[in-house]
Design a protein around this motif. Structure first.
Motif, PDB file in Angstrom:
ATOM      1  N   GLY A  29     -58.023  15.573  57.808  1.00  0.00           N
ATOM      2  CA  GLY A  29     -58.514  16.650  57.926  1.00  0.00           C
ATOM      3  C   GLY A  29     -57.719  17.887  56.925  1.00  0.00           C
ATOM      4  O   GLY A  29     -57.854  18.891  57.264  1.00  0.00           O
ATOM      5  N   HIS A  30     -57.178  17.376  55.802  1.00  0.00           N
ATOM      6  CA  HIS A  30     -56.495  18.405  54.939  1.00  0.00           C
ATOM      7  C   HIS A  30     -57.378  18.540  53.875  1.00  0.00           C
ATOM      8  O   HIS A  30     -58.443  18.158  53.677  1.00  0.00           O
ATOM      9  CB  HIS A  30     -55.198  17.579  54.193  1.00  0.00           C
ATOM     10  N   SER A  31     -57.199  19.830  53.251  1.00  0.00           N
ATOM     11  CA  SER A  31     -57.946  20.437  52.199  1.00  0.00           C
ATOM     12  C   SER A  31     -57.434  19.606  51.047  1.00  0.00           C
ATOM     13  O   SER A  31     -56.239  19.870  50.587  1.00  0.00           O
ATOM     14  CB  SER A  31     -57.841  21.976  51.879  1.00  0.00           C
ATOM     15  N   VAL A  32     -58.287  19.175  50.143  1.00  0.00           N
ATOM     16  CA  VAL A  32     -57.902  18.447  48.813  1.00  0.00           C
ATOM     17  C   VAL A  32     -59.037  19.025  47.734  1.00  0.00           C
ATOM     18  O   VAL A  32     -60.174  18.867  47.691  1.00  0.00           O
ATOM     19  CB  VAL A  32     -58.131  16.941  49.108  1.00  0.00           C
ATOM     20  N   ARG A  33     -58.044  19.290  46.714  1.00  0.00           N
ATOM     21  CA  ARG A  33     -58.844  19.746  45.300  1.00  0.00           C
ATOM     22  C   ARG A  33     -58.297  18.555  44.403  1.00  0.00           C
ATOM     23  O   ARG A  33     -57.418  18.310  44.512  1.00  0.00           O
ATOM     24  CB  ARG A  33     -58.615  21.266  45.129  1.00  0.00           C
ATOM     25  N   TRP A  34     -59.149  18.649  43.488  1.00  0.00           N
ATOM     26  CA  TRP A  34     -58.699  17.665  42.476  1.00  0.00           C
ATOM     27  C   TRP A  34     -59.030  18.162  41.029  1.00  0.00           C
ATOM     28  O   TRP A  34     -60.188  18.493  40.481  1.00  0.00           O
ATOM     29  CB  TRP A  34     -59.396  16.437  42.605  1.00  0.00           C
ATOM     30  N   TYR A  35     -58.182  18.341  40.188  1.00  0.00           N
ATOM     31  CA  TYR A  35     -58.309  19.022  38.799  1.00  0.00           C
ATOM     32  C   TYR A  35     -58.122  17.701  37.778  1.00  0.00           C
ATOM     33  O   TYR A  35     -57.030  16.982  37.755  1.00  0.00           O
ATOM     34  CB  TYR A  35     -57.272  19.733  38.420  1.00  0.00           C
ATOM     35  N   GLY A  36     -59.178  17.296  36.976  1.00  0.00           N
ATOM     36  CA  GLY A  36     -59.365  16.092  36.342  1.00  0.00           C
ATOM     37  C   GLY A  36     -60.320  16.161  35.244  1.00  0.00           C
ATOM     38  O   GLY A  36     -60.843  17.055  34.965  1.00  0.00           O
ATOM     39  N   GLY A  37     -60.463  14.636  34.860  1.00  0.00           N
ATOM     40  CA  GLY A  37     -61.554  14.660  33.649  1.00  0.00           C
ATOM     41  C   GLY A  37     -62.700  14.566  34.284  1.00  0.00           C
ATOM     42  O   GLY A  37     -63.190  14.239  35.400  1.00  0.00           O
ATOM     43  N   ALA A  38     -63.872  15.301  33.592  1.00  0.00           N
ATOM     44  CA  ALA A  38     -65.193  15.210  34.039  1.00  0.00           C
ATOM     45  C   ALA A  38     -66.062  13.934  34.391  1.00  0.00           C
ATOM     46  O   ALA A  38     -66.653  13.737  35.235  1.00  0.00           O
ATOM     47  CB  ALA A  38     -66.155  16.066  32.775  1.00  0.00           C
ATOM     48  N   ALA A  39     -65.488  12.970  33.353  1.00  0.00           N
ATOM     49  CA  ALA A  39     -66.161  11.679  33.717  1.00  0.00           C
ATOM     50  C   ALA A  39     -65.868  10.854  34.916  1.00  0.00           C
ATOM     51  O   ALA A  39     -66.488   9.807  35.500  1.00  0.00           O
ATOM     52  CB  ALA A  39     -65.548  10.439  32.670  1.00  0.00           C
ATOM     53  N   PHE A  40     -64.885  11.532  35.798  1.00  0.00           N
ATOM     54  CA  PHE A  40     -64.332  11.241  37.079  1.00  0.00           C
ATOM     55  C   PHE A  40     -64.906  11.923  38.152  1.00  0.00           C
ATOM     56  O   PHE A  40     -64.567  11.876  39.252  1.00  0.00           O
ATOM     57  CB  PHE A  40     -62.912  10.841  37.161  1.00  0.00           C
ATOM     58  N   ALA A  41     -65.922  12.764  37.993  1.00  0.00           N
ATOM     59  CA  ALA A  41     -66.196  13.948  38.711  1.00  0.00           C
ATOM     60  C   ALA A  41     -66.763  13.364  40.169  1.00  0.00           C
ATOM     61  O   ALA A  41     -66.551  13.598  41.171  1.00  0.00           O
ATOM     62  CB  ALA A  41     -67.053  14.863  38.306  1.00  0.00           C
ATOM     63  N   ASP A  42     -67.882  12.287  39.870  1.00  0.00           N
ATOM     64  CA  ASP A  42     -68.543  11.711  40.943  1.00  0.00           C
ATOM     65  C   ASP A  42     -67.687  11.047  42.016  1.00  0.00           C
ATOM     66  O   ASP A  42     -67.516  10.909  43.010  1.00  0.00           O
ATOM     67  CB  ASP A  42     -69.477  10.685  40.321  1.00  0.00           C
ATOM     68  N   ALA A  43     -66.455  10.060  41.319  1.00  0.00           N
ATOM     69  CA  ALA A  43     -65.626   9.189  42.030  1.00  0.00           C
ATOM     70  C   ALA A  43     -64.832  10.050  42.829  1.00  0.00           C
ATOM     71  O   ALA A  43     -64.567   9.615  43.891  1.00  0.00           O
ATOM     72  CB  ALA A  43     -64.972   8.450  40.900  1.00  0.00           C
ATOM     73  N   ILE A  44     -64.256  11.082  42.212  1.00  0.00           N
ATOM     74  CA  ILE A  44     -63.437  12.218  42.929  1.00  0.00           C
ATOM     75  C   ILE A  44     -63.971  13.014  44.190  1.00  0.00           C
ATOM     76  O   ILE A  44     -63.570  13.096  45.227  1.00  0.00           O
ATOM     77  CB  ILE A  44     -63.014  13.158  42.180  1.00  0.00           C
ATOM     78  N   ASP A 100     -55.472  26.393  33.200  1.00  0.00           N
ATOM     79  CA  ASP A 100     -56.459  25.995  34.404  1.00  0.00           C
ATOM     80  C   ASP A 100     -55.764  25.882  35.748  1.00  0.00           C
ATOM     81  O   ASP A 100     -56.215  26.182  36.524  1.00  0.00           O
ATOM     82  CB  ASP A 100     -57.010  24.378  34.160  1.00  0.00           C
ATOM     83  N   LEU A 101     -54.675  25.324  35.998  1.00  0.00           N
ATOM     84  CA  LEU A 101     -53.987  25.125  37.266  1.00  0.00           C
ATOM     85  C   LEU A 101     -53.480  26.546  37.783  1.00  0.00           C
ATOM     86  O   LEU A 101     -53.729  26.671  39.064  1.00  0.00           O
ATOM     87  CB  LEU A 101     -52.689  24.331  37.034  1.00  0.00           C
ATOM     88  N   ARG A 102     -53.073  27.482  36.930  1.00  0.00           N
ATOM     89  CA  ARG A 102     -52.723  29.053  37.494  1.00  0.00           C
ATOM     90  C   ARG A 102     -54.169  29.532  37.992  1.00  0.00           C
ATOM     91  O   ARG A 102     -53.883  30.170  39.021  1.00  0.00           O
ATOM     92  CB  ARG A 102     -52.233  29.702  36.156  1.00  0.00           C
ATOM     93  N   ALA A 103     -55.165  29.222  37.143  1.00  0.00           N
ATOM     94  CA  ALA A 103     -56.428  29.840  37.831  1.00  0.00           C
ATOM     95  C   ALA A 103     -56.737  29.502  38.905  1.00  0.00           C
ATOM     96  O   ALA A 103     -57.179  30.251  39.713  1.00  0.00           O
ATOM     97  CB  ALA A 103     -57.465  29.655  36.630  1.00  0.00           C
ATOM     98  N   LEU A 104     -56.696  27.956  39.247  1.00  0.00           N
ATOM     99  CA  LEU A 104     -56.996  27.572  40.481  1.00  0.00           C
ATOM    100  C   LEU A 104     -56.122  27.828  41.624  1.00  0.00           C
ATOM    101  O   LEU A 104     -56.567  28.084  42.777  1.00  0.00           O
ATOM    102  CB  LEU A 104     -56.743  25.925  40.377  1.00  0.00           C
ATOM    103  N   LEU A 105     -54.870  28.186  41.468  1.00  0.00           N
ATOM    104  CA  LEU A 105     -53.873  28.329  42.279  1.00  0.00           C
ATOM    105  C   LEU A 105     -53.957  29.842  42.808  1.00  0.00           C
ATOM    106  O   LEU A 105     -53.557  30.464  43.889  1.00  0.00           O
ATOM    107  CB  LEU A 105     -52.310  28.258  41.861  1.00  0.00           C
TER     108      LEU A 105
END
Length: 460
Positions: A29-44, A100-105
């Protein structure tokens, strides 16, 4: 509900190991976001996490690898290759990652940022006043120790007086020569962020994390008295099932074969001439079924195969390993840990990236043989495979670590520890989590985390 932000280096070996952990947190039930490589978008997104891509294309090596961006990279070998990859793969992308991380936060706060060993931006974000940082180990422990030679040399531990003298001398040499460009590049970024420069090298940055999840059993690592106290051994997470995968037509042969040898070169060092081809030659005609997994390359490129060989681009290891008697690998960390999770002994032959460190531990822990070369001959492979099949001590060692992995808790234990960190972080009144404070003065050393020390067993 806690808020987790995963942030990973855009390589499959840095990203995929954490999929099951993210899935476990989402399931709770936690909120999970993931910043990473575009090739892994579907798997993430398949884990239930919300995906956020690396914004600067030239920093996303999942779609533009180092060989494409830097022609000639593949010609480097040994420590020179490691040095190049640390600078260009880990240090130079730092400003973009931090932005990027600053913008996400700013858009949505987080309680914990979860990053792999090499994702240095997570450490800098925490140092700037951001969320608590939890690291996870996608390779062997590289933390400096007075009882170990520096990471990258593939040397067995030596903790006596002469050994410590050796270790100290090698540590200084590696800092001044091999890791110096990396440290200089990171310090340039630190100055841009208003942070004081540091003498720390890349393997010390994870020491700032509050919890460090090591994806291995303790028995695979050297026992040291100065193990960082935040290190927690959770074992390799169980890979997520691929619903699209279908067994090949030859799959029933696995149960009919007397012995099965799996050959794999992972996802980075994939030149088939280094291991797959000599392995097929070495084991042709032997009373074993040889299953080679190319990691993506077309099996047709291998030409005519021996009658006892089957080759595929990809097979889920969780499906294949229960049938395997020996794992022949160039030393990829993830594959090695998954083999041990099934009690499969190992023959290792690889020296690039972290592979010499992995294979040295294979031999030290008693789970297999290290051929100590990147390009083994057919004779070396044939002899080593026969030895592992004939000597039950290797299988016994592998089953011992299999039991350790089962006790470690894997992705569920990792999720437990991350929840504990989130609870502690949100209850700390003097920490502003999820927002970036002005830069704080540093003394050039990173603090060690608060968790208890988990002592390692001695070698059996």
């Amino acid at each position: 509900m806690a808020r987790f932000l995963f942030a990973t280096t855009p390589g499959v070996g840095h990203t995929a190991p954490a999929y099951p952990v993210a899935r476990a947190l989402v399931g709770r039930g936690h909120s999970v976001r993931w910043y990473g490589g575009a090739a892994f978008a579907d798997a993430i997104t398949a884990t239930g996490a919300a995906f956020h891509p690396i914004s600067e294309h030239h920093n996303d090596f999942s779609v533009l690898d180092l060989n494409e961006r830097f022609p000639g990279h593949q010609r480097r070998t040994g420590l020179r290759r490691l040095q190049f990859e640390m600078v260009h793969g880990f240090a130079l992308p730092l400003p973009g990652h931090v932005r990027d991380l600053r913008a996400l936060l700013e858009r949505e706060p987080a309680d914990v940022i979860v990053g792999d060993t090499a994702f240095l931006a997570a450490a800098l974000i925490q140092e700037l006043g951001g969320p608590a940082f939890a690291g996870f180990g996608i390779t062997v422990l590289g933390f400096p120790s007075r009882e170990l030679a520096p990471f990258g040399l593939g040397l067995a531990p030596s903790a006596g007086p002469l050994g410590r003298l050796r270790n100290r001398a090698l540590d200084q040499l590696m800092r001044r020569v091999v890791y110096r460009p990396m440290t200089a590049a990171v310090n340039d970024v630190r100055r841009q962020l208003g942070l004081a420069p540091t003498a720390q090298m890349v393997f010390e940055y994870p020491l700032v994390c509050q919890t460090y999840l090591q994806f291995s059993p303790p028995g695979f690592e050297y026992p040291v008295s100065d193990l960082p106290p935040q290190v927690r051994f959770v074992g390799p997470p169980r890979p997520l099932a691929d619903p699209a995968w279908q067994p090949p037509a030859w799959w029933p042969e696995l149960t009919a074969a007397r012995r099965v040898v799996l050959v794999n070169q992972g996802t980075v060092a994939t030149d088939a001439d280094q291991l797959i081809r000599p392995a097929l030659e070495a084991l042709a005609g032997a009373d074993v079924l040889v299953v080679a997994v190319t990691g993506g390359a077309d099996p047709a490129g291998l030409g005519t195969l021996p009658g006892n060989a089957r080759v595929e681009r990809f097979i889920p290891f969780e499906e294949l390993l229960p049938h395997v008697d020996v794992f022949l690998t160039n030393g990829g960390y993830g594959g090695t840990q998954l083999a041990l999770s099934h009690g499969v002994p190992i023959v290792g032959a690889g020296r690039t990236e972290d592979k010499n460190e992995v294979n040295t531990r294979v031999a030290w822990s008693g789970v297999g043989i290290d051929l100590r070369t990147q390009t083994p001959t057919a004779q070396q492979i044939r002899t080593a495979v026969r030895q592992v099949l004939a000597d039950p001590r290797y299988a016994t060692g592998a089953r011992r670590l299999q039991a350790e992995i089962a006790r470690a808790g894997r992705e569920e234990k990792a999720a437990d520890l991350l929840e504990q960190l989130a609870d502690a972080a949100t209850s700390t009144s003097d920490t502003r989590l999820g927002t970036l404070l002005p830069p704080q003065p540093t003394r050039g050393r990173f603090p060690r985390g608060p968790n208890r020390t988990e002592r390692l067993p001695t070698r059996p």
